[in-house]
Scaffold this motif. Structure first.
Motif, PDB file in Angstrom:
ATOM      1  N   SER A  96      -8.422  -1.112  -1.518  1.00 15.69           N
ATOM      2  CA  SER A  96      -7.992  -2.517  -1.424  1.00 15.69           C
ATOM      3  C   SER A  96      -7.997  -3.241  -2.762  1.00 15.69           C
TER       4      SER A  96
ATOM      5  N   TYR B 192      -7.583  -9.140   1.074  1.00 14.46           N
ATOM      6  CA  TYR B 192      -6.155  -9.462   1.073  1.00 14.46           C
ATOM      7  C   TYR B 192      -5.862 -10.896   1.507  1.00 14.46           C
TER       8      TYR B 192
ATOM      9  N   LEU C 145      -3.859  -1.581   7.023  1.00 11.47           N
ATOM     10  CA  LEU C 145      -5.315  -1.640   7.107  1.00 11.47           C
ATOM     11  C   LEU C 145      -5.858  -0.363   7.730  1.00 11.47           C
TER      12      LEU C 145
ATOM     13  N   SER D 124       0.847  -1.183   0.000  1.00 16.31           N
ATOM     14  CA  SER D 124       0.000   0.000   0.000  1.00 16.31           C
ATOM     15  C   SER D 124       0.889   1.241   0.000  1.00 16.31           C
TER      16      SER D 124
ATOM     17  N   ASN E 131      -4.792   4.012   3.152  1.00 15.26           N
ATOM     18  CA  ASN E 131      -5.187   2.674   3.604  1.00 15.26           C
ATOM     19  C   ASN E 131      -6.694   2.472   3.661  1.00 15.26           C
TER      20      ASN E 131
ATOM     21  N   GLN F  99     -11.255  -5.503   4.535  1.00 17.30           N
ATOM     22  CA  GLN F  99      -9.958  -5.536   3.867  1.00 17.30           C
ATOM     23  C   GLN F  99      -9.302  -6.908   3.971  1.00 17.30           C
TER      24      GLN F  99
END
Length: 461
Positions: free
Chosen positions: A147, A180, A165, A137, A142, A176
């Motif tokens: 995402s 991920y 996050l 990121s 964030n 998130q």
């Protein structure tokens, strides 16, 4: 993004081809009207409520539209656009992301915490980037809406990914993590922040705890052994491996003999019955904690601890993170305007305790936002922290920060106190008292452009 055939995507989503050609590759994916359409060969998820600019989409073509809009609307597509109709856009969106994420069997680190998450993320990236292609990121960007683009940044060359996050409300971290699917999760610490979205401290801890359930099966959770609020995170359902970092004996990665030296922190790391000498640029014990978390993570990815320590010593500290500069009148300016919450204020004051002995200390403190109904309480607590210290001048900027000044004065602070509604006029108070024996710390909310510009105006050009 790894290129995907349109036909492969249609089969995955069990969609209906409304128009266009499906024998080409998608190289990018966005959610229409949430992310900018800047590239050709882009897949875009289009919701029922979105108005479609078919000419814009067609001009960026070839483009792929996936939507659950009525077929009558989707037939308005132009020749350079392929359209696939699905039964549920939400289900298709999540199915696509799950499919894409699981094309890659790589370490994925997700980091949350009140303070230190951006620094820890950058440390991990710095350590690994010498040998590996790392997807990460960007800065502190964030938000959950970022995402999907971040996930799409993983491709065949990516060896590991590390994502910060963001948390504004309950459910953000869960959202998130579903995207991920991290193999390693880190909680740097849990202080006080975002109480407007989480209700209170208990709600905030609960929101941070969502990372525990979000880690992939048999994954790793890395926790701060010394943080009182992190100890409240429920771990009974976690079936993976837990590692602790800190200074207490409980820590798997333990720091001792922590010392301030020129431009950083020197300390020792104890791990697996071995002791290592370490250095990290940037001042403060909190920086040592960030380093411990980063080293624990890369060690779990297979890197030798000694090698990780040597690499982290060359880490470049981020701008506006307790950034030291020469200032007006040969003073020292500490710019800590990156973020502002009670935890980061306390960490900055501890740094001043160590480096400010015999110096004239000036504090310039701005509003702390997103504390909900607890604004007065936590600003007042900072006032108490300030009142205990030997400070020459305290300046607060903003209506919320005024409570810091009020509390400090009620507790008998000996410093000269000034209260300002904004930055106007502050420089006139500071210029006569800034000299080579002065250290000035400035903290303000990340969103305050005026505080950032004011901090820069204090520095020698």
């Amino acid at each position: 993004m790894k290129p995907l055939r349109v036909k492969e995507i249609r089969n995955l989503l069990q969609g209906e081809l409304i128009s266009g050609n499906e024998l080409w590759n998608v190289n990018n994916a966005i959610y229409y009207n949430r992310h900018d359409l800047t590239k050709s060969n882009t897949l875009m998820f289009v919701s029922r409520i979105d108005a479609i600019n078919w000419h814009e989409i067609n001009n960026k073509g070839p483009s792929l539209v996936i939507s659950d809009k009525p077929s009558s609307e989707l037939k308005n597509a132009l020749p350079n656009t392929t359209v696939i109709k699905v039964k549920s856009l939400v289900q298709s969106y999540w199915k696509f992301m799950d499919y894409y994420r699981n094309l890659f069997q790589i370490p994925v680190v997700a980091i949350t915490g009140t303070c230190g998450k951006t620094t820890t993320k950058e440390m991990i990236k710095h350590i690994l980037s010498k040998d590996w292609n790392i997807q990460a990121s960007v800065s502190s960007k964030n938000e959950p809406r970022q995402s999907l683009p971040y996930l799409m940044g993983i491709d065949e060359k990516t060896k590991a990914a590390v994502f910060e996050l963001g948390l504004g409300n309950i459910g953000n971290i869960k959202h998130q993590c579903n995207i991920y699917q991290p193999t390693i999760g880190i909680i740097t610490n849990i202080g006080v922040h975002h109480l407007d979205g989480c209700g209170n401290l208990e709600g905030y801890i609960k929101a941070k705890s969502e990372i525990v359930e979000g880690i992939k099966k048999d994954g790793i959770l890395i926790l701060n052994a010394d943080d009182s609020n992190t100890k409240k995170v429920p771990l009974h359902s976690f079936k993976g491996k837990i590692l602790y970092f800190g200074v207490s004996e409980k820590s798997h990665f333990r720091a001792s003999n922590i010392r301030f030296i020129n431009r950083g922190m020197k300390f020792q790391i104890h791990f697996s019955n071995q002791t290592y000498d370490a250095f990290i640029p940037g001042y403060g014990e909190h920086q040592v904690y960030n380093a411990l978390a980063a080293i624990a993570a890369v060690n779990e990815m297979g890197m030798d601890v000694k090698e990780a320590i040597s690499r982290i010593a060359t880490y470049k500290n981020m701008t506006r993170h307790l950034e030291f500069s020469n200032g007006i009148g040969e003073s020292t300016i500490i710019d800590d305007t990156w973020t502002n919450n009670p935890t980061s204020v306390e960490a900055a004051l501890k740094v001043l305790d160590s480096i400010g002995q015999g110096k004239k200390i000036i504090l310039v403190l701005g509003d702390i936002k997103r504390l909900g109904n607890f604004e007065k309480k936590y600003h007042r607590e900072i006032g108490s922290l300030v009142a205990k210290r030997n400070i020459h001048t305290l300046i607060t900027i903003g209506s919320k920060a005024e409570e810091i000044a009020k509390q400090a004065m009620e507790e008998g602070i000996e410093a000269t106190v000034h209260v300002f509604p904004n930055v106007t006029g502050v420089i006139d108070v500071l210029k006569p008292i800034l000299d080579r024996n002065t250290i000035l710390l400035i903290k303000g909310p990340m969103s305050s452009r005026s505080m950032i510009d004011f901090a820069n105006s204090l520095k020698q050009k």
